[in-house]
Every structure is written in structure tokens, then in C-alpha cells.
Design a protein around this motif. Structure first.
Motif, mmCIF file in Angstrom:
data_model
loop_
_atom_site.group_PDB
_atom_site.id
_atom_site.type_symbol
_atom_site.label_atom_id
_atom_site.label_comp_id
_atom_site.label_asym_id
_atom_site.label_seq_id
_atom_site.Cartn_x
_atom_site.Cartn_y
_atom_site.Cartn_z
ATOM 1 N N HIS A 179 -1.264 47.336 -0.471
ATOM 2 C CA HIS A 179 -1.316 48.025 0.297
ATOM 3 C C HIS A 179 -1.430 49.531 -0.793
ATOM 4 O O HIS A 179 -0.108 49.371 -1.618
ATOM 5 N N ARG A 180 -1.714 50.475 0.018
ATOM 6 C CA ARG A 180 -1.359 51.976 -0.700
ATOM 7 C C ARG A 180 -0.734 52.815 0.101
ATOM 8 O O ARG A 180 0.080 53.710 0.200
ATOM 9 N N ARG A 181 -0.438 52.805 1.807
ATOM 10 C CA ARG A 181 0.261 53.044 2.958
ATOM 11 C C ARG A 181 1.534 52.428 3.042
ATOM 12 O O ARG A 181 1.008 51.357 3.791
ATOM 13 N N ILE A 182 2.895 52.794 2.844
ATOM 14 C CA ILE A 182 3.476 51.992 3.129
ATOM 15 C C ILE A 182 4.324 52.753 3.228
ATOM 16 O O ILE A 182 4.985 54.214 3.287
ATOM 17 N N ALA A 183 5.071 52.459 4.690
ATOM 18 C CA ALA A 183 6.494 53.641 4.894
ATOM 19 C C ALA A 183 7.663 52.423 4.948
ATOM 20 O O ALA A 183 7.997 51.264 4.726
ATOM 21 N N LEU A 184 9.334 53.557 5.160
ATOM 22 C CA LEU A 184 10.467 53.041 4.556
ATOM 23 C C LEU A 184 11.431 53.220 5.845
ATOM 24 O O LEU A 184 11.307 53.987 6.828
ATOM 25 N N ILE A 185 11.396 52.620 6.672
ATOM 26 C CA ILE A 185 12.511 52.256 7.957
ATOM 27 C C ILE A 185 13.878 52.429 7.014
ATOM 28 O O ILE A 185 14.182 50.670 6.906
ATOM 29 N N ASN A 186 14.962 53.805 6.966
ATOM 30 C CA ASN A 186 15.795 52.713 6.084
ATOM 31 C C ASN A 186 16.822 52.923 6.640
ATOM 32 O O ASN A 186 16.818 53.333 8.272
ATOM 33 N N SER A 239 -1.874 58.909 9.935
ATOM 34 C CA SER A 239 -2.302 57.752 8.929
ATOM 35 C C SER A 239 -1.071 57.121 9.095
ATOM 36 O O SER A 239 0.163 56.321 8.075
ATOM 37 N N ALA A 240 -1.239 55.912 9.988
ATOM 38 C CA ALA A 240 -0.577 54.866 10.199
ATOM 39 C C ALA A 240 -0.732 53.718 8.238
ATOM 40 O O ALA A 240 -1.602 53.148 7.814
ATOM 41 N N PRO A 241 0.958 53.324 8.695
ATOM 42 C CA PRO A 241 1.324 52.114 6.613
ATOM 43 C C PRO A 241 0.298 51.102 7.157
ATOM 44 O O PRO A 241 0.287 50.822 8.615
ATOM 45 N N THR A 242 -0.140 50.651 5.795
ATOM 46 C CA THR A 242 -0.124 49.291 6.387
ATOM 47 C C THR A 242 0.881 47.584 5.629
ATOM 48 O O THR A 242 0.564 46.217 6.095
ATOM 49 N N ALA A 243 2.257 48.914 5.555
ATOM 50 C CA ALA A 243 3.131 48.263 5.305
ATOM 51 C C ALA A 243 4.202 48.398 5.192
ATOM 52 O O ALA A 243 4.482 50.073 5.013
ATOM 53 N N ILE A 244 5.372 47.982 5.864
ATOM 54 C CA ILE A 244 6.584 48.884 6.039
ATOM 55 C C ILE A 244 7.481 48.075 5.419
ATOM 56 O O ILE A 244 8.125 46.601 5.025
ATOM 57 N N LEU A 245 8.949 49.007 4.933
ATOM 58 C CA LEU A 245 9.954 48.150 4.172
ATOM 59 C C LEU A 245 11.025 48.965 5.560
ATOM 60 O O LEU A 245 11.310 49.841 5.873
ATOM 61 N N CYS A 246 11.938 47.526 5.469
ATOM 62 C CA CYS A 246 12.744 47.509 6.827
ATOM 63 C C CYS A 246 14.625 47.561 5.859
ATOM 64 O O CYS A 246 14.518 46.260 5.185
ATOM 65 N N SER A 247 15.226 48.122 6.294
ATOM 66 C CA SER A 247 16.353 48.021 5.286
ATOM 67 C C SER A 247 16.822 46.869 6.680
ATOM 68 O O SER A 247 18.587 46.980 5.983
ATOM 69 N N SER A 248 17.280 45.984 7.402
ATOM 70 C CA SER A 248 18.041 45.329 8.223
ATOM 71 C C SER A 248 16.647 44.670 9.139
ATOM 72 O O SER A 248 16.239 44.767 9.381
ATOM 73 N N LEU A 249 17.435 43.317 9.455
ATOM 74 C CA LEU A 249 16.874 42.628 10.412
ATOM 75 C C LEU A 249 16.902 42.722 11.183
ATOM 76 O O LEU A 249 16.070 42.402 12.542
ATOM 77 N N ILE A 250 17.837 43.426 11.960
ATOM 78 C CA ILE A 250 18.378 44.834 12.417
ATOM 79 C C ILE A 250 16.881 44.975 13.412
ATOM 80 O O ILE A 250 16.813 44.781 14.307
ATOM 81 N N MET A 251 16.341 46.045 12.563
ATOM 82 C CA MET A 251 15.930 47.031 12.843
ATOM 83 C C MET A 251 14.628 46.676 12.620
ATOM 84 O O MET A 251 13.640 46.831 13.535
ATOM 85 N N ALA A 252 14.671 44.954 12.101
ATOM 86 C CA ALA A 252 13.383 44.703 11.947
ATOM 87 C C ALA A 252 12.607 43.844 13.414
ATOM 88 O O ALA A 252 11.365 43.675 13.029
ATOM 89 N N LEU A 253 13.798 43.585 14.567
ATOM 90 C CA LEU A 253 13.470 43.254 15.111
ATOM 91 C C LEU A 253 12.190 44.725 15.938
ATOM 92 O O LEU A 253 12.129 43.892 16.745
ATOM 93 N N GLY A 254 12.884 44.814 15.521
ATOM 94 C CA GLY A 254 12.389 46.757 16.511
ATOM 95 C C GLY A 254 10.944 46.871 16.678
ATOM 96 O O GLY A 254 9.722 47.162 16.944
ATOM 97 N N VAL A 255 10.588 47.199 14.973
ATOM 98 C CA VAL A 255 9.398 46.788 14.177
ATOM 99 C C VAL A 255 8.878 45.599 14.630
ATOM 100 O O VAL A 255 7.666 46.400 15.428
ATOM 101 N N VAL A 256 8.700 44.091 15.030
ATOM 102 C CA VAL A 256 7.827 43.240 15.911
ATOM 103 C C VAL A 256 7.537 43.994 16.909
ATOM 104 O O VAL A 256 6.794 43.589 16.944
ATOM 105 N N ARG A 257 8.341 44.170 17.390
ATOM 106 C CA ARG A 257 8.385 44.691 19.354
ATOM 107 C C ARG A 257 7.610 46.293 19.193
ATOM 108 O O ARG A 257 6.643 46.047 20.392
#
Length: 342
Positions: A179-186, A239-257
Motif C-alpha cells: 500500500h502506498r496511499r494510506i489514510a488516517l481517520i483519527n 486519490s482514494a486510499p487503498t488502506a485506512i488506519l482508524c482510531s476506534s472500532l466505533i469509527m470503523a463501523l462507519g468506515v465499513v458502512r
């Protein structure tokens, strides 16, 4: 059974029994254990008023609870409080919450100390050079910080997890997968934990000749809705990421949606790692695709904060020791190699 009866039964002075029950270091461990076991066996409970007169202690741990329309009480705080409360209750201590406007917390701390309302306090959600830490360092009341507050020229007692190291390791794994395009949801960028997590991501990327563009970072309150909005924004960008790092499982629910609504798949189109605070009601292995996580129990941290505060009150811990827990990286099915052509 009262203190006099318990002392007579054990053939110890009332002073020795009282000091053993309150954790004073001058009572040897064998005597302390004998007294505590006898107290439990015979249902002895110290009278709070008598204990305060005898020891000068209230038997209470305090927390200044920010209130107001801009303050949200989130599940992470409740989980931490549960761990702290369970440990405190098991050691005959009460937890006292003192509500205060978010902008007037220092006044509340001064009142608590002046009125001798509690024996110790803890501080949560610290920010760099947090004024609460600076104040408590001058007030003489035992305290402990859950997290860290950078930028001071003095030491203070704290318990934290290795947020920077955890997110640096997670980012390195994504890079190893191509992965080269990585985003952070913090989380909130004003708080130290979020600053450390972003720093970990940036360091891992920089070590591999990559960068984290500002438009690939979201810093916000950790809710499902905010995770969803942040994911939609970056995934629909040019430039959509191919990987996301997320600071919480609760936020990850929104990412999955968001991923589902956009017709994408995990991990085919997007690899996802989130931080897991080990909620009993939200488990990463129960996501539609089992979620890879950086893992550290926030409930266990609450219990440890209570344990260390009690140790400080009894003289078993002194000084300004910092404690940093390592974080586990648990790999599950939500990560894979970067999509071809990315």
C-alpha cells in the motif's frame, strides 16, 4: 463486627488493624494479609466517618467531569470508568464525580483540594501542556494522568499506551503489503493520543519515502457517524486510499458502512486496521470481515489507574513515574495486498 472486636479476635492493636486495612507500608505483608482475610471472613466494614477521623482520609477518588453542550460522554470513557470503579470498590474506595463546565475545571480542582473532598484524583483525555496537570503538580493532592501531556519541564505520574508505536507498526504492515496511499481517520487532534498516533503513521511512511497528505487525515470525535463521513470523503476523492488506519472500532463501523455503500469490498479494494479498546459488546472478529486491530484494554487501564492511586495513597508508590503499555497488533482478514495497479 466492629474494629475493637476484630482487633481482639486477632490479638492485635486497633491501630495495627486499621493501618493494615488502609494499606500503610509499615505493616508487614503477612500481618496485612491476615487482617484483610479476617475482615472479609467476618464481614467487617470500616465506618467511613471513623476512618476519616483516624486516618485523615476520605476513602474517595475524585474525577472532575467536564459538562456542557460541547462535551460528549463516549463509550471509551464509560469502559475506562468501569475498570477503575470495579478495582476501587474491591478496595473499599468510592469514586466521586464533580461536574464542571469544560472551561472552569481548574476552579473545581482548587475547591476539591481546599475542602479536602477526596484523597486523590485522576485526569483523562490530556492535551499537550494540559493546564490541569500543571495545576495539580502545585496543589499537593495525589493524582495520576490517564494518557500523557507533552511539553512540560517537570515529571508527573501517568499511565499510557504506546499510541505512536502501535500506529507506526500498523502502517509498516500496510506498506509491506504494497500500500502506498494510506489514510488516517483519527481522534481529536487536540488530544495527545491522537497526536502520537498521527506521528506514528507519518514516521512509518517517511521511513519508506512516502507521505501522509493533509487531505488523507481526519481528526474528529470518535463516533460511527464521523467515521462514515471521513471514509466517504477520502474514498470519493481523486486519490482514494487503498488502506485506512482508524482510531476506534466505533469509527470503523462507519468506515465499513461507507465502503459498502460505495460498492467496494474489504480487503479487496480497501485494507482496514482500527484500534480496539476491547469492548465486550463490540468485537473485531464479529465484523462482516474480521477486523485487524491494534489492541489494548481500556478497562484494564482503568483498573491500573485505580491500583496506582491506591498505592500512592498508602505510600507504596511515590515520585512521578510514567508507565507505557505496549500495544498488540492482531492480524485478521481485513487486510491484504494492495489492489493491482494502485
Amino acid at each position: 463486627m466492629n474494629l475493637k472486636q476484630l482487633s481482639h479476635m486477632l490479638q492485635l492493636s486497633q491501630t495495627t488493624v486499621s493501618r493494615a486495612l488502609n494499606g500503610y507500608p509499615e505493616v508487614n505483608e503477612e500481618t496485612r494479609r491476615r487482617v484483610v482475610d479476617a475482615a472479609k471472613r467476618h464481614g467487617y466494614r470500616p465506618n467511613p466517618s471513623a476512618r476519616r477521623l483516624a486516618t485523615g482520609k476520605t476513602g474517595m477518588i475524585g474525577y472532575v467531569l467536564p459538562t456542557g453542550s460541547a462535551v460528549d460522554i463516549d463509550p471509551h470513557f464509560v469502559e475506562f470508568l468501569s475498570g477503575l470503579g470495579d478495582y476501587a470498590r474491591a478496595h473499599e474506595l468510592d469514586l466521586v464525580l464533580s461536574p464542571a463546565d469544560a472551561e472552569e475545571q481548574e476552579t473545581t480542582y482548587r475547591r476539591i483540594v481546599a475542602n479536602k473532598q477526596v484523597d486523590a484524583v485522576y485526569v483523562s483525555s490530556p492535551r499537550p501542556q494540559d493546564s490541569r496537570v500543571a495545576l495539580l503538580d502545585t496543589l499537593g493532592l495525589p493524582f495520576l494522568v490517564h494518557g500523557r501531556s507533552d511539553g512540560f519541564d517537570f515529571d508527573y505520574p501517568y499511565l499510557d499506551i504506546d499510541n505512536e508505536g502501535a500506529f507506526q507498526e500498523a502502517t509498516r504492515l500496510m506498506i509491506q503489503l504494497g500500500h502506498r496511499r494510506i489514510a488516517l481517520i483519527n481522534g481529536d487532534e487536540r488530544e495527545t493520543f491522537a497526536i502520537h498516533r498521527e506521528r506514528g503513521v507519518r514516521r512509518a511512511l517517511a521511513g519508506n519515502g512516502l507521505a501522509l497528505p493533509d487531505d488523507q487525515v481526519s481528526s474528529t470525535v470518535m463516533t460511527e457517524e464521523n467515521g462514515y463521513r471521513a471514509a466517504r470523503r477520502v474514498l470519493e476523492g481523486s486519490s482514494a486510499p487503498t488502506a485506512i488506519l482508524c482510531s476506534s472500532l466505533i469509527m470503523a463501523l462507519g468506515v465499513v458502512r461507507a465502503v459498502r455503500e460505495l460498492g467496494l469490498t474489504i480487503p479487496g479494494d480497501l485494507s482496514l486496521i482500527a484500534h480496539d479498546d476491547v469492548f465486550s459488546w463490540l468485537k473485531p472478529e464479529n465484523f462482516s470481515v474480521p477486523l485487524s486491530t491494534t489492541r489494548s484494554s481500556i478497562r484494564a487501564a482503568g483498573a491500573r489507574v485505580a491500583e496506582r492511586l491506591i498505592a500512592r495513597l498508602s505510600g507504596l508508590e511515590d515520585g512521578a513515574r510514567g508507565e507505557v503499555w505496549p500495544v498488540d497488533l492482531v492480524v485478521r482478514a481485513s487486510i491484504a495486498g494492495a489492489p493491482a495497479g494502485s
